[in-house]
Design a protein around this motif. Structure first.
Motif, PDB file in Angstrom:
ATOM      1  N   LEU A  48      -9.273   8.300   4.121  1.00 10.96           N
ATOM      2  CA  LEU A  48      -7.937   8.655   4.230  1.00 10.96           C
ATOM      3  C   LEU A  48      -6.597   8.177   4.738  1.00 10.96           C
ATOM      4  CD1 LEU A  48      -8.986  12.661   3.477  1.00 10.96           C
ATOM      5  CD2 LEU A  48      -7.828  11.036   2.270  1.00 10.96           C
TER       6      LEU A  48
ATOM      7  N   LEU B  58      -5.828   4.564   3.481  1.00  9.89           N
ATOM      8  CA  LEU B  58      -5.876   3.990   2.300  1.00  9.89           C
ATOM      9  C   LEU B  58      -4.224   3.833   2.667  1.00  9.89           C
ATOM     10  CD1 LEU B  58      -7.831   6.712   0.547  1.00  9.89           C
ATOM     11  CD2 LEU B  58      -8.400   4.071   0.542  1.00  9.89           C
ATOM     12  N   ASP B  59      -3.313   3.073   2.014  1.00  6.72           N
ATOM     13  CA  ASP B  59      -2.260   3.117   1.627  1.00  6.72           C
ATOM     14  C   ASP B  59      -1.100   4.019   1.253  1.00  6.72           C
ATOM     15  OD1 ASP B  59       0.288   1.883   1.241  1.00  6.72           O
ATOM     16  OD2 ASP B  59      -0.148   0.117   0.567  1.00  6.72           O
ATOM     17  N   PRO B  60      -0.521   4.953   1.964  1.00  7.14           N
ATOM     18  CA  PRO B  60       0.301   5.372   1.403  1.00  7.14           C
ATOM     19  C   PRO B  60       1.289   5.185   0.327  1.00  7.14           C
ATOM     20  CG  PRO B  60       1.698   5.306   3.400  1.00  7.14           C
ATOM     21  CD  PRO B  60       0.388   4.391   3.102  1.00  7.14           C
ATOM     22  N   ASP B  61       1.369   4.520  -0.391  1.00  5.96           N
ATOM     23  CA  ASP B  61       2.111   3.824  -1.456  1.00  5.96           C
ATOM     24  C   ASP B  61       1.057   3.916  -2.376  1.00  5.96           C
ATOM     25  OD1 ASP B  61       4.644   4.192  -0.299  1.00  5.96           O
ATOM     26  OD2 ASP B  61       4.173   2.219   0.309  1.00  5.96           O
ATOM     27  N   GLY B  62       0.328   3.968  -2.515  1.00  4.16           N
ATOM     28  CA  GLY B  62      -0.931   3.492  -3.404  1.00  4.16           C
ATOM     29  C   GLY B  62      -2.072   2.191  -3.705  1.00  4.16           C
TER      30      GLY B  62
ATOM     31  N   ASN C 175      -4.334   1.325  -3.418  1.00  3.29           N
ATOM     32  CA  ASN C 175      -5.564   1.194  -3.282  1.00  3.29           C
ATOM     33  C   ASN C 175      -5.821   1.034  -4.008  1.00  3.29           C
ATOM     34  OD1 ASN C 175      -4.641   1.803  -0.289  1.00  3.29           O
ATOM     35  ND2 ASN C 175      -4.262   4.099  -1.988  1.00  3.29           N
TER      36      ASN C 175
ATOM     37  N   ALA D 231      -9.989  13.775  -2.805  1.00  3.11           N
ATOM     38  CA  ALA D 231      -8.591  13.465  -1.847  1.00  3.11           C
ATOM     39  C   ALA D 231      -8.369  11.675  -2.285  1.00  3.11           C
ATOM     40  CB  ALA D 231      -8.918  14.004  -0.809  1.00  3.11           C
TER      41      ALA D 231
ATOM     42  N   ARG E  53      -7.908  10.791  -6.181  1.00  2.00           N
ATOM     43  CA  ARG E  53      -6.588  10.457  -6.563  1.00  2.00           C
ATOM     44  C   ARG E  53      -5.609   9.652  -5.726  1.00  2.00           C
ATOM     45  NH1 ARG E  53      -6.378  14.971  -9.518  1.00  2.00           N
ATOM     46  NH2 ARG E  53      -8.309  16.357  -9.562  1.00  2.00           N
ATOM     47  N   ARG E  54      -5.701   8.925  -4.711  1.00  2.00           N
ATOM     48  CA  ARG E  54      -5.248   8.254  -3.768  1.00  2.00           C
ATOM     49  C   ARG E  54      -5.449   6.325  -4.396  1.00  2.00           C
ATOM     50  NH1 ARG E  54      -3.814   9.431   2.863  1.00  2.00           N
ATOM     51  NH2 ARG E  54      -3.596  12.056   1.719  1.00  2.00           N
ATOM     52  N   ALA E  55      -6.686   6.440  -4.668  1.00  2.00           N
ATOM     53  CA  ALA E  55      -6.671   4.448  -5.152  1.00  2.00           C
ATOM     54  C   ALA E  55      -6.841   4.808  -6.874  1.00  2.00           C
ATOM     55  CB  ALA E  55      -7.858   4.490  -4.838  1.00  2.00           C
TER      56      ALA E  55
END
Length: 378
Positions: free
Chosen positions: A291, A294-298, A300, A324, A327-329
């Motif tokens: 977490l 991972l790139d906060p802008d998505g 990934n 979690a 969902r970010r990638a």
């Protein structure tokens, strides 16, 4: 129908914090911030059982080994016994808890002997099924207790390593099987040495044979898939080099080991590694590390391969890839042709039913440098 229900409350706690299991590692898992996984999955299974409006006479083991989950799920039940070292009385005048009990001291007051005692007591009480929550170690303990009997057992998967062919695909599927099966068959119970597993050696050993309900909602035993993966690995590596801004989360397994080698590094064979623009950002990362990286802008991408013989993409062997993280990638699935030849569908079991539903459907699976095959996640 009489169902004996027990839960190994510490099963799976070491997964998301990168410990590959909890055997002998409970204190370290807690230090790393691990949360219990099994009790929540126990409640899911019992609520699904209640939703089916089945005529079930539920027997449970005391405290965190079943009783508190049954209370939290709102099911009528009979407490048949309790862990030997567990004090069921609390400080509120002797009333037992009516909520899902996650007190670490209560979780630690349980062990394999308690699992075996519960399974034996359920058999002696004449149950039609022993429904348990845990992983392969729990399955081996239940099978040992039921050895020599024809009392069937069924697992709700909650461990890090789930190799045995005695588990339902999900907690909800376990409830469906428990209320619908009409025959059983003998299936293998296997387990692996967690210390060897942490070093990258996976050698499943037969622990027993148990009677298990016959249904397509049961997973198969873990089998290794064959076939070359060189061209597949080259395809993934080419794509990664073409996107230097993208963060790649590379899952465990021999197929992904080939991808990591193609990218120029030796990854953790059963862990999750992070790579971006020619640099290894993390080896054997846990959920918190993933977490953070991972790139906060998505931008990934998670690259995973299904478990051979079972077809699980998430939920077996890679709990670091939590809801979690997922969902970010974006998610890419890779597999050799030989592995897919043994699979008709894929599965996910992320601990988040809503996410499981989102992931379901037809997906492309890379099988070569450029070739893909369509397979359905169910």
């Amino acid at each position: 129908m009489r169902v004996g229900f027990l839960c190994n409350p510490i099963a799976g706690m070491g997964g998301r914090v990168g410990l590959k299991g909890t055997d002998g590692k409970l204190a370290e898992a807690r230090e790393r911030g691990a949360d219990p996984r099994a009790p929540e999955r126990a409640v899911r299974a019992l609520r699904a059982l209640a939703d089916r409006d089945a005529d079930v006479d539920l027997l449970v083991w005391g405290g965190p080994m079943g009783e508190t989950a049954a209370r939290a799920a709102g099911l009528s039940h009979e407490v048949l016994g309790a862990p030997e070292a567990y004090d069921r009385e609390t400080d509120d005048g002797g009333e037992t808890t009516t909520t899902l009990d996650l007190d670490p001291d209560r979780l630690e007051a349980t062990g394999p002997d308690d699992t075996r005692a519960a399974a034996r007591a359920f058999h002696e009480a004449g149950v039609d099924l022993v429904l348990f929550v845990g992983g392969d170690g729990t399955a081996a303990d239940v099978a040992a207790a039921l050895d020599g009997t024809e009392t069937p057992m069924l697992g709700v998967p909650a461990g890090v390593k789930v190799y045995s062919a005695v588990f339902a695909v999900s907690p909800e599927d376990a409830a469906a099987v428990a209320t619908q099966f009409d025959r059983t068959e003998r299936r293998e119970v296997t387990d692996i040495d967690e210390d060897e597993y942490r070093e990258g050696a996976v050698h499943p050993e037969l622990q027993g044979v148990a009677f298990v309900p016959v249904t397509d909602r049961l997973q198969s035993s873990k089998q290794s898939g064959g076939g070359t993966v060189e061209s597949l690995a080259a395809g993934v590596a080419d794509e990664a080099r073409d996107h230097p801004e993208r963060t790649y989360v590379l899952g465990p397994g021999s197929t992904l080991a080939a991808v990591k080698a193609e990218l120029g590094f030796e990854g953790s064979p059963i862990g999750v590694d992070v790579w971006r623009d020619g640099e290894v950002l993390a080896r054997d990362a846990d959920e918190a590390t993933l977490l953070e990286l991972l790139d906060p802008d998505g931008d990934n991408e998670i690259v995973v391969t299904p478990i051979g013989g079972q077809g699980f993409v998430f939920g077996r062997g890679n709990p670091q890839l939590s809801p979690a993280v997922i969902r970010r990638a974006d998610v890419s699935i890779v597999a050799s042709r030989d592995k897919l030849d043994d699979l008709h569908v894929l599965h996910v079991d992320t601990d988040d039913p809503e996410l499981d539903e989102t992931l379901a459907g037809w997906v492309k699976v890379r099988v070569g440098r450029f070739e893909t095959r369509m397979l359905k996640i169910v």
